[in-house]
Design a protein around this motif. Structure first.
Motif, PDB file in Angstrom:
ATOM      1  N   CYS B  10       0.993  -0.991   0.442  1.00 44.41           N
ATOM      2  CA  CYS B  10      -0.184   0.165   0.279  1.00 44.41           C
ATOM      3  C   CYS B  10       1.219   1.191   0.023  1.00 44.41           C
ATOM      4  CB  CYS B  10      -0.776   0.467   1.089  1.00 44.41           C
ATOM      5  SG  CYS B  10      -2.146  -1.345   1.200  1.00 44.41           S
ATOM      6  N   ALA B  11       0.144   2.374  -0.126  1.00 47.65           N
ATOM      7  CA  ALA B  11       0.931   3.813  -0.461  1.00 47.65           C
ATOM      8  C   ALA B  11       2.099   3.961  -0.580  1.00 47.65           C
ATOM      9  CB  ALA B  11       0.184   4.210   0.973  1.00 47.65           C
ATOM     10  N   SER B  12       2.976   4.360   0.249  1.00 49.93           N
ATOM     11  CA  SER B  12       4.570   3.669   0.370  1.00 49.93           C
ATOM     12  C   SER B  12       5.016   3.506  -0.200  1.00 49.93           C
ATOM     13  CB  SER B  12       5.169   5.219   1.208  1.00 49.93           C
ATOM     14  OG  SER B  12       4.920   4.052   2.289  1.00 49.93           O
ATOM     15  N   LEU B  13       4.836   2.246   0.218  1.00 52.05           N
ATOM     16  CA  LEU B  13       6.212   0.985  -0.366  1.00 52.05           C
ATOM     17  C   LEU B  13       5.480   0.363  -0.839  1.00 52.05           C
ATOM     18  CD1 LEU B  13       5.031  -1.229   3.830  1.00 52.05           C
ATOM     19  CD2 LEU B  13       6.856   0.383   2.863  1.00 52.05           C
ATOM     20  N   ARG B  14       4.252   0.668  -1.720  1.00 53.95           N
ATOM     21  CA  ARG B  14       4.349   0.677  -3.633  1.00 53.95           C
ATOM     22  C   ARG B  14       4.479   0.858  -3.999  1.00 53.95           C
ATOM     23  NH1 ARG B  14      -2.026  -0.086  -6.369  1.00 53.95           N
ATOM     24  NH2 ARG B  14      -1.224   0.883  -8.649  1.00 53.95           N
ATOM     25  N   ASP B  15       4.599   2.764  -3.906  1.00 51.62           N
ATOM     26  CA  ASP B  15       5.365   3.349  -4.812  1.00 51.62           C
ATOM     27  C   ASP B  15       7.250   2.926  -4.393  1.00 51.62           C
ATOM     28  OD1 ASP B  15       3.269   4.877  -4.935  1.00 51.62           O
ATOM     29  OD2 ASP B  15       3.861   6.643  -3.037  1.00 51.62           O
ATOM     30  N   GLN B  16       7.709   2.353  -3.303  1.00 50.87           N
ATOM     31  CA  GLN B  16       9.151   1.965  -3.706  1.00 50.87           C
ATOM     32  C   GLN B  16       8.798   0.795  -4.210  1.00 50.87           C
ATOM     33  OE1 GLN B  16      10.397   2.370   0.457  1.00 50.87           O
ATOM     34  NE2 GLN B  16       9.887   5.480   0.484  1.00 50.87           N
ATOM     35  N   ALA B  17       8.303   0.136  -4.022  1.00 54.58           N
ATOM     36  CA  ALA B  17       8.815  -1.197  -4.943  1.00 54.58           C
ATOM     37  C   ALA B  17       8.362  -1.475  -5.562  1.00 54.58           C
ATOM     38  CB  ALA B  17       7.235  -1.920  -4.363  1.00 54.58           C
ATOM     39  N   GLY B  18       7.878  -0.070  -6.311  1.00 51.66           N
ATOM     40  CA  GLY B  18       7.057  -0.333  -8.145  1.00 51.66           C
ATOM     41  C   GLY B  18       6.204  -1.674  -8.264  1.00 51.66           C
ATOM     42  N   ARG B  19       5.393  -1.846  -7.848  1.00 55.87           N
ATOM     43  CA  ARG B  19       4.893  -2.184  -7.847  1.00 55.87           C
ATOM     44  C   ARG B  19       3.246  -2.363  -6.958  1.00 55.87           C
ATOM     45  NH1 ARG B  19       7.819  -7.728  -9.491  1.00 55.87           N
ATOM     46  NH2 ARG B  19       9.556  -5.232  -9.790  1.00 55.87           N
ATOM     47  N   ALA B  20       2.187  -3.101  -7.465  1.00 53.93           N
ATOM     48  CA  ALA B  20       1.167  -3.739  -6.378  1.00 53.93           C
ATOM     49  C   ALA B  20       1.438  -4.877  -5.613  1.00 53.93           C
ATOM     50  CB  ALA B  20       0.150  -2.840  -6.514  1.00 53.93           C
ATOM     51  N   VAL B  21       2.061  -5.660  -6.073  1.00 55.02           N
ATOM     52  CA  VAL B  21       1.552  -6.936  -5.452  1.00 55.02           C
ATOM     53  C   VAL B  21       3.430  -7.884  -6.028  1.00 55.02           C
ATOM     54  CG1 VAL B  21       0.457  -8.974  -5.943  1.00 55.02           C
ATOM     55  CG2 VAL B  21      -0.926  -6.986  -6.268  1.00 55.02           C
ATOM     56  N   THR B  22       3.408  -8.874  -5.053  1.00 53.20           N
ATOM     57  CA  THR B  22       4.697  -9.924  -5.459  1.00 53.20           C
ATOM     58  C   THR B  22       4.183 -11.029  -5.294  1.00 53.20           C
ATOM     59  OG1 THR B  22       6.778 -10.140  -5.681  1.00 53.20           O
ATOM     60  CG2 THR B  22       6.744  -9.566  -3.595  1.00 53.20           C
ATOM     61  N   GLN B  23       4.568 -11.967  -5.534  1.00 54.26           N
ATOM     62  CA  GLN B  23       4.648 -13.510  -5.031  1.00 54.26           C
ATOM     63  C   GLN B  23       6.079 -13.827  -4.729  1.00 54.26           C
ATOM     64  OE1 GLN B  23       1.738 -14.708  -5.615  1.00 54.26           O
ATOM     65  NE2 GLN B  23       1.721 -17.121  -4.677  1.00 54.26           N
ATOM     66  N   LEU B  24       6.509 -14.237  -3.419  1.00 54.76           N
ATOM     67  CA  LEU B  24       7.364 -14.330  -2.820  1.00 54.76           C
ATOM     68  C   LEU B  24       7.779 -16.396  -2.364  1.00 54.76           C
ATOM     69  CD1 LEU B  24      10.036 -12.733  -0.971  1.00 54.76           C
ATOM     70  CD2 LEU B  24       7.076 -12.912  -0.941  1.00 54.76           C
ATOM     71  N   GLU B  25       8.885 -16.355  -2.211  1.00 54.57           N
ATOM     72  CA  GLU B  25       9.236 -18.138  -1.627  1.00 54.57           C
ATOM     73  C   GLU B  25       9.870 -18.041  -0.197  1.00 54.57           C
ATOM     74  OE1 GLU B  25       9.797 -21.991  -2.513  1.00 54.57           O
ATOM     75  OE2 GLU B  25       7.849 -22.167  -2.803  1.00 54.57           O
ATOM     76  N   THR B  26       9.561 -17.288   1.027  1.00 54.20           N
ATOM     77  CA  THR B  26      10.073 -16.798   2.128  1.00 54.20           C
ATOM     78  C   THR B  26      10.013 -18.272   2.951  1.00 54.20           C
ATOM     79  OG1 THR B  26       9.747 -15.769   3.771  1.00 54.20           O
ATOM     80  CG2 THR B  26       8.272 -16.262   3.104  1.00 54.20           C
ATOM     81  N   VAL B  72      -0.077 -11.543   2.368  1.00 57.88           N
ATOM     82  CA  VAL B  72      -0.104 -10.004   3.370  1.00 57.88           C
ATOM     83  C   VAL B  72      -0.421  -9.257   3.549  1.00 57.88           C
ATOM     84  CG1 VAL B  72       1.878  -9.281   5.265  1.00 57.88           C
ATOM     85  CG2 VAL B  72       1.331 -11.780   4.548  1.00 57.88           C
ATOM     86  N   VAL B  73      -0.306  -8.304   3.821  1.00 53.47           N
ATOM     87  CA  VAL B  73      -0.733  -6.414   2.735  1.00 53.47           C
ATOM     88  C   VAL B  73       0.241  -5.892   4.170  1.00 53.47           C
ATOM     89  CG1 VAL B  73      -2.500  -4.928   2.639  1.00 53.47           C
ATOM     90  CG2 VAL B  73      -3.142  -6.964   2.870  1.00 53.47           C
ATOM     91  N   LEU B  74       1.542  -4.743   3.542  1.00 55.30           N
ATOM     92  CA  LEU B  74       1.603  -4.293   3.984  1.00 55.30           C
ATOM     93  C   LEU B  74       1.291  -2.463   3.937  1.00 55.30           C
ATOM     94  CD1 LEU B  74       3.658  -6.707   3.579  1.00 55.30           C
ATOM     95  CD2 LEU B  74       5.493  -4.593   2.620  1.00 55.30           C
ATOM     96  N   ILE B  75       0.945  -2.476   5.218  1.00 58.96           N
ATOM     97  CA  ILE B  75       0.419  -1.029   5.586  1.00 58.96           C
ATOM     98  C   ILE B  75       1.358   0.263   5.960  1.00 58.96           C
ATOM     99  CG2 ILE B  75      -1.747   0.450   5.920  1.00 58.96           C
ATOM    100  CD1 ILE B  75      -2.590  -2.728   6.548  1.00 58.96           C
ATOM    101  N   PRO B  76       2.394   1.133   5.598  1.00 57.04           N
ATOM    102  CA  PRO B  76       2.634   1.954   6.056  1.00 57.04           C
ATOM    103  C   PRO B  76       1.842   3.112   5.789  1.00 57.04           C
ATOM    104  CG  PRO B  76       2.299   3.054   3.420  1.00 57.04           C
ATOM    105  CD  PRO B  76       1.996   1.420   3.902  1.00 57.04           C
ATOM    106  N   PRO B  77       2.451   3.823   7.108  1.00 56.66           N
ATOM    107  CA  PRO B  77       1.266   5.312   7.726  1.00 56.66           C
ATOM    108  C   PRO B  77       1.402   6.256   6.635  1.00 56.66           C
ATOM    109  CG  PRO B  77       3.867   5.490   8.768  1.00 56.66           C
ATOM    110  CD  PRO B  77       3.685   3.475   8.100  1.00 56.66           C
ATOM    111  N   VAL B  78       0.151   7.065   6.500  1.00 54.84           N
ATOM    112  CA  VAL B  78      -0.197   8.110   5.763  1.00 54.84           C
ATOM    113  C   VAL B  78      -0.735   8.883   5.967  1.00 54.84           C
ATOM    114  CG1 VAL B  78      -1.627   8.475   3.399  1.00 54.84           C
ATOM    115  CG2 VAL B  78      -0.604   5.507   3.581  1.00 54.84           C
TER     116      VAL B  78
END
Lengths: 481, 81
Positions: B10-26, B72-78
């Motif tokens: 979401c929000a600034s994390l979306r901006d920094q990731a350059g994408r809305a979604v990613t799928q990963l193995e962790t 998992v949704v990542l939510i930064p402060p806005v």
């Protein structure tokens, strides 16, 4: 007949030969109110509206009480102590209905007729006081669409008219929320914003126009709202800051946060919590926004339950740095207005235990539940860490018990505070037992004041009143050298 | 234990990731572990303490365990207004 006059009131004729009882009431300007010395009173109204609503009050009273006649003269302008502000004359066939109707008419005037009173005090200050507490309307149709809603209705309109809302910020959120609040007939709206209009604001702040660039936003917003609903009382307030926030919030029932920085958002959160005021807060970023409500209710968590320490301003950007879709704060400000209306109507918000996140790019909405954080300094009921330091002299003057928490060897080398009780911190069970046995509050002493502060926090968590002596016994020894 | 998660920004994390979604193995077990892993990948500037996580229908902190959740949704402060 209900008459407004700017001249001193002259009693008028009421009733004819069929009237057996005439009751006259005169409301006078009194020299004090709620402990303050009043020097002058000022009344203001929109005469056609006041006379129309006053006329309805009299028609209803004549019909309901079977009166022979009823007349009211209400003064406006500046009045001195002892002058007559309102005159009510009621004629009945018998005295009983005339007495009752006279009291009823006066109550109805105060509740329904849109006349405002400003008291001037002997300390040079003044205050506007609403004289009416029911939904005043520019005409009988104004609130008809809200009146038709079963969720609002006549009772709801009255509740809204008795509710005072503070809107913080007239940015995109405030501009969107304010017209709906004014249209809903809130009794009093405060607008806190010290900014002026810039042309880069206008794409998301439609209360203003190009000709307003450079002018104060709060005052412009107040004028725009009075065009929208002439009966609503709106006041323009300065920017909120740590010094004025408590005094300003105390004057309102609900707070709508349309600010654009974390400093104000957290100040509002903390003060709303402290004063027990509902807070509807929203924030926007590019195409996304979030909105949540903090109610004075143990189940409703606050901003610090999410972010215990406020984020530093600038860490995530803001509208001026990152850009924002103009319609986005419009959506969120309207959501905030809807939420404020619901809080005013029934004390419950739709978002008091959740947060809504909406992304306008894909119109995806997330409703996530919030819970109270056990480490929230405001909501968890965790004991205060404030004011833990206390000087020895002050503690002894208050009759505190001094607990020396140093280890045995330290105390043997330096006897420390005379009359102190020795309970080493290495033996917390004994410390707790002594605190339970001895009279509190306690002043804790160690060598430098570090351990005693920790111990004081710990004892506070255990429910004791505990303080720490800053500098410890070392500082004491320096002083007595 | 490795798991596959879908991460939504979401929000600034979306901006920094350059994408809305990613799928990963962790191998991350908590939301905080996952954030630190993503922080390396996308150079997120926000400290973990300021990030909230949407798991299921709840907002939670970094200590929450991922087990049982594949989104998992990542939510930064806005703060924009």
């Amino acid at each position: 007949m209900f008459q407004i006059t700017a001249d001193p009131i002259v009693p008028v004729e009421v009733g004819g030969s069929s009237a057996g009882g005439i009751v006259v009431f005169e409301g006078k300007v009194r020299d004090s109110n709620q402990g303050k010395r009043v020097t002058l009173l000022e009344y203001e109204c929109h005469t056609p509206l006041a006379e129309a609503e006053g006329g309805r009050v009299l028609e209803e009273a004549v019909r309901d009480f079977g009166l022979e006649g009823a007349r009211v003269v209400h003064r406006v302008g500046i009045l001195e102590i002892g002058e007559t502000a309102v005159w009510v004359g009621v004629a009945g066939r018998h005295r009983g209905e005339a007495f009752r109707a006279c009291a009823h008419i006066m109550d109805q005037i105060k509740a329904r007729v849109p006349i405002w009173k400003r008291e001037h005090y002997d300390d040079g200050t003044s205050e506007w006081l609403g004289c009416h507490s029911d939904a005043a309307e520019p005409d009988g149709e104004y609130h008809s669409r809200h009146r038709s809603l079963p969720e609002i209705g006549v009772d709801g309109l009255r509740r809204l008219s008795e509710t005072r809302v503070l809107v913080v910020g007239t940015g995109g959120l405030g501009c969107a929320a304010l017209p709906y609040l004014a249209g809903a007939g809130f009794g009093f709206i405060g607008i806190a914003d010290g900014d002026t209009v810039q042309s880069s604001n206008l794409h998301r702040q439609p209360l203003f126009g190009m000709e307003d660039v450079g002018k104060g936003k709060a005052t412009l917003a107040r004028l725009a709202l009075s065009r929208l609903n002439p009966t609503v009382r709106v006041t323009a307030l300065p920017h909120l800051d740590a010094r004025n926030i408590e005094a300003i919030l105390e004057d309102f029932d609900i707070v709508l946060d349309g600010s654009d920085n974390f400093t104000i958002k957290f100040l509002l959160n903390d003060m709303a919590r402290k004063l027990g005021k509902p807070l509807v807060t929203a924030s926007v970023h590019r195409f996304e926004g979030m909105i949540l409500t903090v109610l004075p209710d143990p189940a409703s968590s606050c901003l610090r339950c999410l972010w215990e320490v406020p984020p530093v301003d600038g860490c995530v950007g803001n509208c001026s740095e990152e850009g924002v879709l103009g319609a986005l704060p419009g959506v969120f400000g309207a959501l905030q207005a809807a939420e404020v209306i619901q809080v005013a109507l029934n004390g419950k918000g739709a978002l008091s235990t959740s947060m809504m996140i909406l992304d306008l790019r894909d119109m995806r909405q997330r409703l996530l539940s919030r819970s109270v954080s056990p480490s929230c300094p405001l909501c968890s009921g965790a004991p205060s860490r404030e004011g833990v330091h206390m000087r020895l002299g002050d503690a002894l003057a208050q009759g505190m018990t001094v607990l020396d928490i140093r280890e045995r060897a330290e105390r043997e080398a330096d006897s420390g505070v005379k009359g102190s009780v020795h309970v080493p911190m290495s033996d917390p069970q004994s410390l707790l037992a002594e605190a339970g046995r001895l009279p509190g509050p306690f002043l804790l002493v160690c060598a430098h004041g570090v351990r005693s502060t920790q111990a004081a926090y710990w004892l506070r968590e255990m429910g004791f009143a505990a303080y720490s002596m800053p500098g410890g016994t070392e500082a004491l020894r320096e002083q007595t050298k | 234990m490795r798991r596959t998660v879908r991460v939504e920004f979401c929000a600034s994390l979306r901006d920094q990731a350059g994408r809305a979604v990613t799928q990963l193995e962790t191998e991350a077990t908590t939301c905080g572990d996952l954030y630190r892993e993503l922080q390396e990948r996308y150079a997120f500037t926000l400290p973990e303490s300021l990030v909230k996580f949407g798991l299921g229908n709840e907002i939670c902190g970094g200590e929450s365990v991922l087990e049982g959740h594949d989104v998992v949704v990542l939510i930064p402060p806005v703060c924009g207004g």
